[in-house]
Design a protein around this motif. Structure first.
Motif, PDB file in Angstrom:
ATOM      1  N   ASP A 170      -9.638  -2.534   1.940  1.00  0.00           N
ATOM      2  CA  ASP A 170      -8.687  -2.970   0.921  1.00  0.00           C
ATOM      3  C   ASP A 170      -9.326  -2.995  -0.467  1.00  0.00           C
ATOM      4  O   ASP A 170      -8.682  -2.655  -1.472  1.00  0.00           O
ATOM      5  N   CYS A 174      -4.662   6.698  -0.813  1.00  0.00           N
ATOM      6  CA  CYS A 174      -3.929   5.431  -0.748  1.00  0.00           C
ATOM      7  C   CYS A 174      -4.258   4.551  -1.952  1.00  0.00           C
ATOM      8  O   CYS A 174      -5.380   4.561  -2.460  1.00  0.00           O
ATOM      9  N   TYR A 175      -3.291   3.786  -2.391  1.00  0.00           N
ATOM     10  CA  TYR A 175      -3.503   2.851  -3.490  1.00  0.00           C
ATOM     11  C   TYR A 175      -2.583   1.651  -3.309  1.00  0.00           C
ATOM     12  O   TYR A 175      -1.611   1.698  -2.556  1.00  0.00           O
ATOM     13  N   HIS A 176      -2.915   0.570  -4.005  1.00  0.00           N
ATOM     14  CA  HIS A 176      -2.147  -0.666  -3.893  1.00  0.00           C
ATOM     15  C   HIS A 176      -1.211  -0.839  -5.085  1.00  0.00           C
ATOM     16  O   HIS A 176      -1.508  -0.397  -6.194  1.00  0.00           O
ATOM     17  N   GLU A 204       0.854  -1.197   0.000  1.00  0.00           N
ATOM     18  CA  GLU A 204       0.000   0.000   0.000  1.00  0.00           C
ATOM     19  C   GLU A 204       0.885   1.240   0.000  1.00  0.00           C
ATOM     20  O   GLU A 204       1.787   1.366   0.827  1.00  0.00           O
ATOM     21  N   GLU A 205       0.617   2.151  -0.917  1.00  0.00           N
ATOM     22  CA  GLU A 205       1.395   3.377  -1.020  1.00  0.00           C
ATOM     23  C   GLU A 205       0.487   4.600  -0.894  1.00  0.00           C
ATOM     24  O   GLU A 205      -0.720   4.518  -1.082  1.00  0.00           O
ATOM     25  N   ARG A 206       1.132   5.719  -0.574  1.00  0.00           N
ATOM     26  CA  ARG A 206       0.410   6.981  -0.442  1.00  0.00           C
ATOM     27  C   ARG A 206       1.356   8.102  -0.847  1.00  0.00           C
ATOM     28  O   ARG A 206       2.543   8.075  -0.508  1.00  0.00           O
ATOM     29  N   VAL A 225      -9.533   0.664  -1.560  1.00  0.00           N
ATOM     30  CA  VAL A 225      -8.206   1.204  -1.879  1.00  0.00           C
ATOM     31  C   VAL A 225      -7.690   0.622  -3.193  1.00  0.00           C
ATOM     32  O   VAL A 225      -6.952   1.289  -3.932  1.00  0.00           O
ATOM     33  N   SER A 226      -8.094  -0.588  -3.535  1.00  0.00           N
ATOM     34  CA  SER A 226      -7.594  -1.252  -4.739  1.00  0.00           C
ATOM     35  C   SER A 226      -8.244  -0.746  -6.027  1.00  0.00           C
ATOM     36  O   SER A 226      -7.768  -1.067  -7.126  1.00  0.00           O
TER      37      SER A 226
END
Length: 522
Positions: free
Chosen positions: A403, A343-345, A325-327, A406-407
Motif C-alpha cells: 500500500d 495501480c494507484y490510490h 485503489e484504481e488501475r 502503490v500510494s
C-alpha cells in the motif's frame, strides 16, 4: 520542465561567476520574480526546452544568463514545487501565490534549491552559497517571530517547513535532528496561535501534520543512527533513545483534542497510538531486555495492544477516510518504474493520504517488533505470540508495504510521469497545504516498506529504484541515505539466493517469508 543541461566541466571560476543556460520567456502574462529569470511551465516540456509557441503562434527563443542563486531558485521550483500535490501544476500559476513573491521566503527558497543542486553536482561553492542564504533566512524568521504584530502565520509556517527541508536535503551525520528542531519550533508557534479565527479547521490540521512529522523523524533517527538500521529490536543498547518525545509534544496533542474538527478526528486518534509505539521503541533501544524476564513479557504485551489498536483504527475508517485503489485498462499507460503494477490510490484529500501512510509505517514496525520478539525472546514470546499471530503479522506487513508503494504517486511525482498521468492522481483533492513537506517522510516510509520482513523481492527492488530516482531528481540527501539502507538488504538477499543456487537448492519464493533479521531481523 526545462532541462538545463549537464553541469559544465569547464573552468570552476567561470561556472561560479556566471552560469549560462537556455530558457524560455513568455511574451506576456508572467511577471519576473526579483531573483528568478523565468519559471518553467511544467515537467512535461523537459525535452523541448528551448522552444515554445507564444499566444501569437510565433516561436520565441532567447539565450539568457542566470546567477547561481537564480538557478537554485529555478531548481527549487521545478523539483520541489511544480507538479507536486497541493502545489501549482505550471509556472504561470505562481503569479498570484503570495509566499513565492514574498521577501520573507526568498532566501530559504534559494537555500533549498542550491543545496539540492550542490548534492547533485558536487559543487562546494553552491553548498557554501546555500548555507549563506540559509543563515539569512534564519535571521529573517527570528525577527518575524520576535515581532508578533508583523507575524504572517502562513508565511512563517512555510518558511519553517522549508528550513526543515533544507536540513533533510543538505544531509550530514543526522539531518533529522536539526530538521526536528525546526518542526518543533513551527509546532510551538502554531500551538500558541490556536484557535485560528479565520480558519479554525486548518490550524489543528497543520499542528497534526507537524506532530506526525515529529514521530516519524524520531523513529527514523532511532534506526538510522544505529549499527542495525533495519531492525526494531537492536542487539546494542543506545541510552540516547530515552525520552523519545518531549513533554511539549503531549501539550500539543491536548491542544489538538480541544480544537480538532470532526472530519480530522481519526488523525487525532491515530497520532496518540503512534506516539505510544515510538515511546515503546525508545524503551526497547535504551534498556536491556532479557528472555524470560517479566519486563520483556510486558514489552510484548504492550506491542500486541498497540497492534490491536492500529487494526481497530483501520477497521473504523469509512466515508471520506476510505481508500480506493484504481488501475487503468491500458497496462502500458504508466511507466512501470513510476507506478507499481499500474495501480494507484485515490483519497478524499492529500492530508488523509499522508495520515494513511503514517498509519502504515507504524503498523509495519509494530508487526516487525512482534516477529523480532519471537526470534530474540523465544521463551517470553511463546505464550503471547502463537504461530497464527506470526502468520498474521507477515500478512499485514506485505499488504501495508504494498500500500505504501502503490500510494507513492499521490505524494511524489516520478520524473517520467507526464501531466496526463497526473490527472489520475489528482482525483485526490488538495488538503495538505504544502506538497513539499510530504516528500522526506515518504522516503522514510518507502525504506520501511522495502526493508520489512516478508516483502516480495520484486517490491524491494522497485522501492530501491524509486529511492535512487528520487535522489537523482531532487538531490535530497535523505533519499540517498534511505536507498543505502535498502540497498544493503537487497544485496544480502541476492547473496543468499546465489549461495542457495551454488548449493544446488531450489530458488526461493519471492516472498522471503522466513526472513526475520537485518532487513527484517538478523
Amino acid at each position: 520542465m526545462v532541462y538545463c543541461g549537464k553541469a559544465s566541466q569547464g573552468c570552476q571560476s567561470c561556472r561560479t561567476r556566471r552560469i549560462k543556460f537556455s530558457a524560455i520567456l513568455e511574451d506576456k502574462g508572467l511577471k519576473r520574480h526579483p531573483m528568478l529569470t523565468r519559471i518553467s511551465a511544467t515537467k512535461s516540456n523537459r525535452n523541448a526546452r528551448n522552444v515554445r509557441k507564444t499566444s501569437a503562434g510565433k516561436r520565441l527563443v532567447k539565450e539568457i544568463y542566470a546567477t547561481p542563486v537564480e538557478k537554485g531558485i529555478q531548481f527549487y521550483l521545478e523539483h520541489y514545487v511544480i507538479g507536486l500535490p497541493d502545489e501549482p501544476r505550471a509556472g504561470h500559476e505562481l503569479q498570484g501565490v503570495k509566499w513565492f513573491h514574498s521577501r520573507a521566503t526568498r532566501d530559504i527558497i534559494a537555500a533549498v534549491g542550491l543545496a539540492g543542486l550542490s548534492n547533485l553536482t558536487g559543487d562546494k561553492e553552491l553548498s557554501t552559497l546555500s548555507r549563506y542564504h540559509y543563515g539569512l533566512a534564519l535571521r529573517n524568521v527570528s525577527s518575524s517571530v520576535r515581532d508578533p504584530r508583523s507575524l504572517e502565520l502562513d508565511l512563517v509556517m512555510r518558511t519553517v517547513v522549508m528550513m526543515a527541508m533544507y536540513e533533510v536535503i543538505r544531509g550530514g551525520n543526522e539531518p533529522s535532528s536539526p530538521a526536528r528542531t525546526h518542526v518543533m519550533g513551527g509546532a510551538a508557534i502554531l500551538n500558541n496561535s490556536l484557535p485560528l479565527p479565520q480558519s479554525p479547521a486548518d490550524g489543528p490540521r497543520g499542528l497534526l501534520q507537524l506532530c506526525f512529522s515529529m514521530v516519524s523523524s524520531r523513529q527514523g533517527s532511532f534506526q538510522h543512527s544505529s549499527l542495525e538500521p533495519n531492525v526494531v529490536i537492536p542487539t546494542h543498547i543506545d541510552r540516547h533513545c530515552e525520552g523519545a518525545l518531549p513533554g511539549t509534544f503531549f501539550s500539543w496533542i491536548a491542544t489538538i483534542d480541544s480544537t480538532v474538527s470532526e472530519c480530522d478526528l481519526p488523525s487525532a486518534e491515530l497520532i496518540k497510538v503512534i506516539a505510544r509505539f515510538v515511546q515503546l521503541s525508545a524503551l526497547v533501544r535504551s534498556q536491556p531486555h532479557l528472555d524470560g524476564r517479566p519486563k520483556t513479557a510486558t514489552l510484548i504485551r504492550e506491542a500486541l495492544e498497540i497492534n490491536r489498536d492500529l487494526e481497530a483504527w483501520e477497521g473504523r475508517q469509512e466515508g471520506i477516510w476510505a481508500v480506493i485503489e484504481e488501475r487503468t485498462d491500458d497496462d502500458d499507460f504508466f511507466p512501470s518504474e513510476a507506478v507499481l503494477d499500474g495501480c494507484y490510490h485515490v483519497y478524499d484529500n492529500t492530508y488523509i493520504a499522508r495520515v494513511w501512510n503514517h498509519y502504515r509505517w507504524a503498523h509495519i514496525l509494530v508487526n516487525q517488533l512482534l516477529l523480532e520478539s519471537v526470534a530474540r525472546f523465544p521463551t517470553s514470546s511463546a505464550p503471547l505470540i502463537p504461530p497464527e499471530q506470526q502468520t498474521r503479522s507477515l500478512s499485514w506487513i506485505r499488504r501495508l508495504a504494498r500500500d505504501i508503494l502503490v500510494s507513492i504517486p499521490t505524494h511524489y511525482r516520478h520524473p517520467t510521469l507526464q501531466p496526463t498521468h497526473w490527472d489520475c492522481f489528482d482525483k485526490t483533492k488538495r488538503g495538505a497545504v504544502i506538497g513539499l513537506a510530504g516528500v522526506p517522510t515518504l522516503m522514510f516510509e518507502v525504506k520501511i516498506a522495502g526493508c520489512a520482513p516478508g516483502v516480495p523481492t520484486r517490491h524491494r527492488a522497485w522501492a530501491l529504484n524509486m529511492l535512487e530516482t528520487a535522489y537523482k531528481d531532487t538531490g535530497m540527501f535523505q533519499a540517498k541515505a534511505m536507498a543505502g539502507f535498502l540497498g544493503k538488504v537487497v544485496e544480502q538477499e541476492r547473496k543468499r539466493e546465489r549461495e542457495r543456487e551454488r548449493e544446488g537448492g531450489s530458488s526461493p519464493s519471492n516472498t522471503n517469508a522466513g526472513n526475520v533479521g537485518e532487513g527484517a531481523v538478523r
